[in-house]
Design a protein around this motif. Structure first.
Motif, PDB file in Angstrom:
ATOM      1  N   THR A  73      39.268  36.414  42.925  1.00 43.19           N
ATOM      2  CA  THR A  73      38.103  36.518  44.003  1.00 43.19           C
ATOM      3  C   THR A  73      38.491  36.135  45.340  1.00 43.19           C
ATOM      4  O   THR A  73      38.778  34.917  46.043  1.00 43.19           O
ATOM      5  CB  THR A  73      37.175  35.773  43.866  1.00 43.19           C
ATOM      6  N   LYS A  74      37.887  37.181  46.289  1.00 45.69           N
ATOM      7  CA  LYS A  74      37.526  36.836  47.440  1.00 45.69           C
ATOM      8  C   LYS A  74      36.212  35.958  47.819  1.00 45.69           C
ATOM      9  O   LYS A  74      35.920  35.833  46.402  1.00 45.69           O
ATOM     10  CB  LYS A  74      37.706  38.044  48.502  1.00 45.69           C
ATOM     11  N   SER A  75      36.884  35.577  49.135  1.00 43.68           N
ATOM     12  CA  SER A  75      35.061  34.538  49.565  1.00 43.68           C
ATOM     13  C   SER A  75      34.157  35.356  49.885  1.00 43.68           C
ATOM     14  O   SER A  75      34.012  36.632  49.799  1.00 43.68           O
ATOM     15  CB  SER A  75      35.873  33.696  51.060  1.00 43.68           C
ATOM     16  N   THR A  76      32.969  35.210  48.946  1.00 44.99           N
ATOM     17  CA  THR A  76      32.083  35.208  49.070  1.00 44.99           C
ATOM     18  C   THR A  76      30.948  35.222  50.325  1.00 44.99           C
ATOM     19  O   THR A  76      29.862  35.136  50.365  1.00 44.99           O
ATOM     20  CB  THR A  76      30.795  35.374  48.330  1.00 44.99           C
ATOM     21  N   LYS A  77      31.349  34.065  51.363  1.00 48.13           N
ATOM     22  CA  LYS A  77      30.670  33.886  52.254  1.00 48.13           C
ATOM     23  C   LYS A  77      30.445  34.828  53.301  1.00 48.13           C
ATOM     24  O   LYS A  77      29.157  35.325  53.916  1.00 48.13           O
ATOM     25  CB  LYS A  77      31.898  32.627  53.538  1.00 48.13           C
ATOM     26  N   LYS A  78      31.337  36.051  53.106  1.00 49.70           N
ATOM     27  CA  LYS A  78      31.051  37.152  54.411  1.00 49.70           C
ATOM     28  C   LYS A  78      31.798  38.281  53.636  1.00 49.70           C
ATOM     29  O   LYS A  78      32.461  38.775  53.371  1.00 49.70           O
ATOM     30  CB  LYS A  78      32.451  36.815  55.320  1.00 49.70           C
ATOM     31  N   MET A  79      29.821  38.120  53.136  1.00 47.29           N
ATOM     32  CA  MET A  79      29.806  40.328  52.319  1.00 47.29           C
ATOM     33  C   MET A  79      30.348  41.412  53.151  1.00 47.29           C
ATOM     34  O   MET A  79      29.949  41.849  54.038  1.00 47.29           O
ATOM     35  CB  MET A  79      28.801  40.038  50.870  1.00 47.29           C
ATOM     36  N   PRO A  80      31.288  42.417  52.389  1.00 45.76           N
ATOM     37  CA  PRO A  80      30.884  43.539  52.781  1.00 45.76           C
ATOM     38  C   PRO A  80      30.014  43.861  53.766  1.00 45.76           C
ATOM     39  O   PRO A  80      28.170  43.919  52.262  1.00 45.76           O
ATOM     40  CB  PRO A  80      31.974  44.304  51.886  1.00 45.76           C
ATOM     41  N   SER A  81      29.627  45.043  53.962  1.00 40.94           N
ATOM     42  CA  SER A  81      28.309  46.370  54.268  1.00 40.94           C
ATOM     43  C   SER A  81      28.467  47.170  53.135  1.00 40.94           C
ATOM     44  O   SER A  81      28.884  47.450  51.929  1.00 40.94           O
ATOM     45  CB  SER A  81      28.604  46.810  55.389  1.00 40.94           C
ATOM     46  N   ASP A  82      26.824  46.979  52.958  1.00 40.70           N
ATOM     47  CA  ASP A  82      26.947  48.368  51.774  1.00 40.70           C
ATOM     48  C   ASP A  82      27.277  49.431  52.005  1.00 40.70           C
ATOM     49  O   ASP A  82      27.554  50.061  50.771  1.00 40.70           O
ATOM     50  CB  ASP A  82      24.673  48.537  51.463  1.00 40.70           C
ATOM     51  N   SER A  83      27.684  50.073  52.943  1.00 42.91           N
ATOM     52  CA  SER A  83      28.372  51.144  53.361  1.00 42.91           C
ATOM     53  C   SER A  83      29.592  51.145  53.090  1.00 42.91           C
ATOM     54  O   SER A  83      30.651  52.139  52.223  1.00 42.91           O
ATOM     55  CB  SER A  83      27.939  51.650  54.412  1.00 42.91           C
ATOM     56  N   LYS A  84      30.299  50.252  53.489  1.00 42.10           N
ATOM     57  CA  LYS A  84      31.734  49.659  52.936  1.00 42.10           C
ATOM     58  C   LYS A  84      32.178  49.635  51.355  1.00 42.10           C
ATOM     59  O   LYS A  84      32.682  50.230  50.885  1.00 42.10           O
ATOM     60  CB  LYS A  84      32.479  48.503  53.378  1.00 42.10           C
ATOM     61  N   ARG A  85      31.027  48.875  50.486  1.00 39.91           N
ATOM     62  CA  ARG A  85      30.675  48.453  49.446  1.00 39.91           C
ATOM     63  C   ARG A  85      30.516  49.965  48.614  1.00 39.91           C
ATOM     64  O   ARG A  85      31.245  50.188  47.309  1.00 39.91           O
ATOM     65  CB  ARG A  85      30.088  47.668  48.946  1.00 39.91           C
ATOM     66  N   GLN A  86      29.801  51.248  48.960  1.00 37.59           N
ATOM     67  CA  GLN A  86      29.479  52.645  48.223  1.00 37.59           C
ATOM     68  C   GLN A  86      31.071  53.360  48.737  1.00 37.59           C
ATOM     69  O   GLN A  86      31.710  53.549  47.652  1.00 37.59           O
ATOM     70  CB  GLN A  86      27.962  53.355  49.099  1.00 37.59           C
ATOM     71  N   LYS A  87      31.506  53.395  49.628  1.00 34.02           N
ATOM     72  CA  LYS A  87      32.733  53.446  50.332  1.00 34.02           C
ATOM     73  C   LYS A  87      33.936  53.076  48.965  1.00 34.02           C
ATOM     74  O   LYS A  87      34.523  54.174  48.779  1.00 34.02           O
ATOM     75  CB  LYS A  87      33.559  53.739  51.376  1.00 34.02           C
ATOM     76  N   THR A  88      34.139  52.049  49.619  1.00 33.25           N
ATOM     77  CA  THR A  88      34.828  51.639  47.706  1.00 33.25           C
ATOM     78  C   THR A  88      34.337  51.948  46.284  1.00 33.25           C
ATOM     79  O   THR A  88      35.317  52.891  45.456  1.00 33.25           O
ATOM     80  CB  THR A  88      35.109  50.486  47.675  1.00 33.25           C
ATOM     81  N   ILE A  89      33.740  51.985  46.157  1.00 30.63           N
ATOM     82  CA  ILE A  89      32.339  52.955  44.030  1.00 30.63           C
ATOM     83  C   ILE A  89      33.000  54.390  44.682  1.00 30.63           C
ATOM     84  O   ILE A  89      33.792  54.569  43.353  1.00 30.63           O
ATOM     85  CB  ILE A  89      30.817  52.757  44.385  1.00 30.63           C
ATOM     86  N   ASP A  90      33.095  54.797  45.373  1.00 27.75           N
ATOM     87  CA  ASP A  90      32.985  55.975  45.685  1.00 27.75           C
ATOM     88  C   ASP A  90      34.382  57.508  45.623  1.00 27.75           C
ATOM     89  O   ASP A  90      35.182  57.718  44.596  1.00 27.75           O
ATOM     90  CB  ASP A  90      32.947  57.005  47.276  1.00 27.75           C
ATOM     91  N   GLN A  91      35.229  55.811  46.346  1.00 28.21           N
ATOM     92  CA  GLN A  91      37.463  56.714  46.016  1.00 28.21           C
ATOM     93  C   GLN A  91      37.759  55.960  44.653  1.00 28.21           C
ATOM     94  O   GLN A  91      37.992  56.527  44.133  1.00 28.21           O
ATOM     95  CB  GLN A  91      37.959  55.275  47.123  1.00 28.21           C
ATOM     96  N   ILE A  92      36.959  54.777  44.104  1.00 29.96           N
ATOM     97  CA  ILE A  92      37.541  54.700  42.526  1.00 29.96           C
ATOM     98  C   ILE A  92      36.450  55.453  41.226  1.00 29.96           C
ATOM     99  O   ILE A  92      36.951  56.442  40.766  1.00 29.96           O
ATOM    100  CB  ILE A  92      36.676  52.904  42.791  1.00 29.96           C
TER     101      ILE A  92
ATOM    102  N   PRO B  25      32.243  37.918  35.069  1.00 33.90           N
ATOM    103  CA  PRO B  25      31.970  38.077  36.841  1.00 33.90           C
ATOM    104  C   PRO B  25      31.217  38.913  37.561  1.00 33.90           C
ATOM    105  O   PRO B  25      29.753  39.346  37.011  1.00 33.90           O
ATOM    106  CB  PRO B  25      33.102  39.436  37.035  1.00 33.90           C
ATOM    107  N   GLY B  26      30.321  37.981  38.413  1.00 33.04           N
ATOM    108  CA  GLY B  26      29.300  38.469  39.033  1.00 33.04           C
ATOM    109  C   GLY B  26      29.270  39.406  39.858  1.00 33.04           C
ATOM    110  O   GLY B  26      30.059  39.627  40.196  1.00 33.04           O
ATOM    111  N   GLU B  27      27.619  39.996  40.337  1.00 32.47           N
ATOM    112  CA  GLU B  27      27.695  40.835  41.070  1.00 32.47           C
ATOM    113  C   GLU B  27      28.450  40.694  42.125  1.00 32.47           C
ATOM    114  O   GLU B  27      28.799  41.435  43.043  1.00 32.47           O
ATOM    115  CB  GLU B  27      26.381  41.300  41.315  1.00 32.47           C
ATOM    116  N   GLY B  28      28.230  39.477  42.793  1.00 35.00           N
ATOM    117  CA  GLY B  28      28.540  39.122  44.097  1.00 35.00           C
ATOM    118  C   GLY B  28      30.146  39.239  44.316  1.00 35.00           C
ATOM    119  O   GLY B  28      30.934  39.433  45.283  1.00 35.00           O
ATOM    120  N   GLU B  29      30.766  38.719  43.563  1.00 27.63           N
ATOM    121  CA  GLU B  29      32.429  38.586  43.102  1.00 27.63           C
ATOM    122  C   GLU B  29      32.745  39.986  43.313  1.00 27.63           C
ATOM    123  O   GLU B  29      33.820  40.506  43.343  1.00 27.63           O
ATOM    124  CB  GLU B  29      32.785  37.762  41.600  1.00 27.63           C
ATOM    125  N   LEU B  30      32.323  41.018  42.157  1.00 25.10           N
ATOM    126  CA  LEU B  30      32.287  41.977  42.030  1.00 25.10           C
ATOM    127  C   LEU B  30      32.176  42.925  43.859  1.00 25.10           C
ATOM    128  O   LEU B  30      32.954  44.145  44.250  1.00 25.10           O
ATOM    129  CB  LEU B  30      32.000  43.233  41.105  1.00 25.10           C
TER     130      LEU B  30
END
Length: 351
Positions: free
Chosen positions: A249-268, A234-239
């Motif tokens: 996979t969710k749509s990659t047209k509207k990517m989440p913000s960096d802060s939301k993405r980092q928050k998900t990584i921190d939670q997991i 899987p590509g980085e955009g899909e992750l």
């Protein structure tokens, strides 16, 4: 006694002369008269049958009466005597052959042809049977030759092995204990260096595989996507976009913000995970770091004081731990799913 022996020798000589004359005599097989001679032979045989039937009719013998043994003992005895007398008379009588001493009869030729055909058919059957036996024998011979070659090879290898052991034993006997100890230490060091180099090589290959392929698939499973293997690379955009509740996979047209993405990584995977220059990790890098750390901890537990029976305490249920179990690399504790250990392939799976 001498006279009887002389008569026997004379009869043998006479038989040999007659047999030679019959052998040298040419059989007349004129095709033009064969049918006529055959008809004549049949008539003679039929005439002989008629004579026998007439003689039987004149004797007033009831065939049905003599075909079965009588219940009366006296009549039964008479029947047995009659049968015995007839058997003795027939055995001493020469079988009837029409015109046996005449060239007009074709019966000798027919008998000879029948014997020849029986002999030919028997020869053909014998040839087929012999060919089959030859094939089986050749096949068995090839198997035996292969076995013989294997036996020769094994014998040669054993002789070479014995010779090497003998030479090694002679060398050892000629050395002092100090020299033997020194050589043993050197051999162990060389072996350890070989193992270390191999471990380093395998570790580099494992890190490359984790970084290039496996870490992204584990990150996808950890984020709610398909299990490892169902979605290849899987590509980085899909992750970054994430996955739906159904694992798509969710749509990659509207990517989440960096802060939301980092928050998900921190939670997991936990907060504070960075790479060089304090840059935040991506999902694949975080999964790579977790899997590599887990493998190292499991390896240390395996080689630790527990003798391979100790279990490593997991901090959480992760996609990395589930993958190691599915891949038959590790196993959970049978009573505690938060403990696991590497499978020692040199021992039984169960204690």
């Amino acid at each position: 006694m001498a006279q009887s022996l002389s008569d026997t020798i004379a009869n043998i000589r006479q038989y040999a002369v007659e047999g030679r004359e019959i052998q040298e005599e040419q059989m007349d097989l004129d095709a033009s008269g064969t049918e006529a001679r055959l008809e004549k032979t049949i008539r003679e045989l039929q005439q002989r049958v008629d004579e026998q039937e007439a003689a039987l009719a004149e004797s007033n013998t009831d065939l049905n009466a003599i075909a079965f043994a009588s219940e009366d003992p006296r009549k039964k005895l008479k029947q047995l005597l009659a049968v015995t007398t007839a058997y003795k008379n027939l055995t001493s009588t020469t079988p009837y052959l029409p015109n046996k001493n005449k060239k007009e009869s074709v019966l000798p030729a027919l008998l000879a042809a029948r014997n020849i055909r029986q002999t030919v058919n028997g020869t053909k059957d014998a040839i087929a049977s012999t060919e089959e036996k030859i094939k089986r024998t050749e096949s068995q011979l090839r198997v035996e030759e292969a076995n013989l070659q294997d036996a020769h090879a094994i014998t040669k290898a054993m002789k070479n092995r014995i010779e090497r052991l003998r030479t090694h034993q002679i060398d050892r006997s000629a050395k002092t204990p100090a020299q033997l100890a020194k050589e043993l230490i050197q051999a162990k060091r060389a072996q350890q260096e070989t193992y270390d180099a191999k471990i380093e090589e395998l570790t580099g290959a494992m890190n490359d595989f984790l970084n290039d392929h496996l870490s992204a698939m584990i990150a996808a499973e950890e984020l709610g996507g398909p299990v490892v293997g169902d979605m290849v690379d899987p590509g980085e955009g899909e992750l970054a976009a994430g996955f739906t509740r159904t694992g798509k996979t969710k749509s990659t047209k509207k990517m989440p913000s960096d802060s939301k993405r980092q928050k998900t990584i921190d939670q997991i995977w936990g907060s504070g995970k960075t790479v060089g220059d304090d840059e935040p990790m991506t999902e694949a890098e975080a999964a790579h770091d977790e899997l590599r750390t887990l493998i190292e901890d499991l390896f240390l537990t395996l080689t630790g004081p527990g003798g391979g029976k100790a279990y490593h305490q997991l901090e959480r249920d992760s996609a990395a731990s589930r993958f190691l179990v599915r891949a038959k690399i590790a196993q959970f504790h049978p009573k505690n799913a938060k403990q696991m250990r590497l499978i020692d392939f040199g021992r039984e799976l169960d204690d």
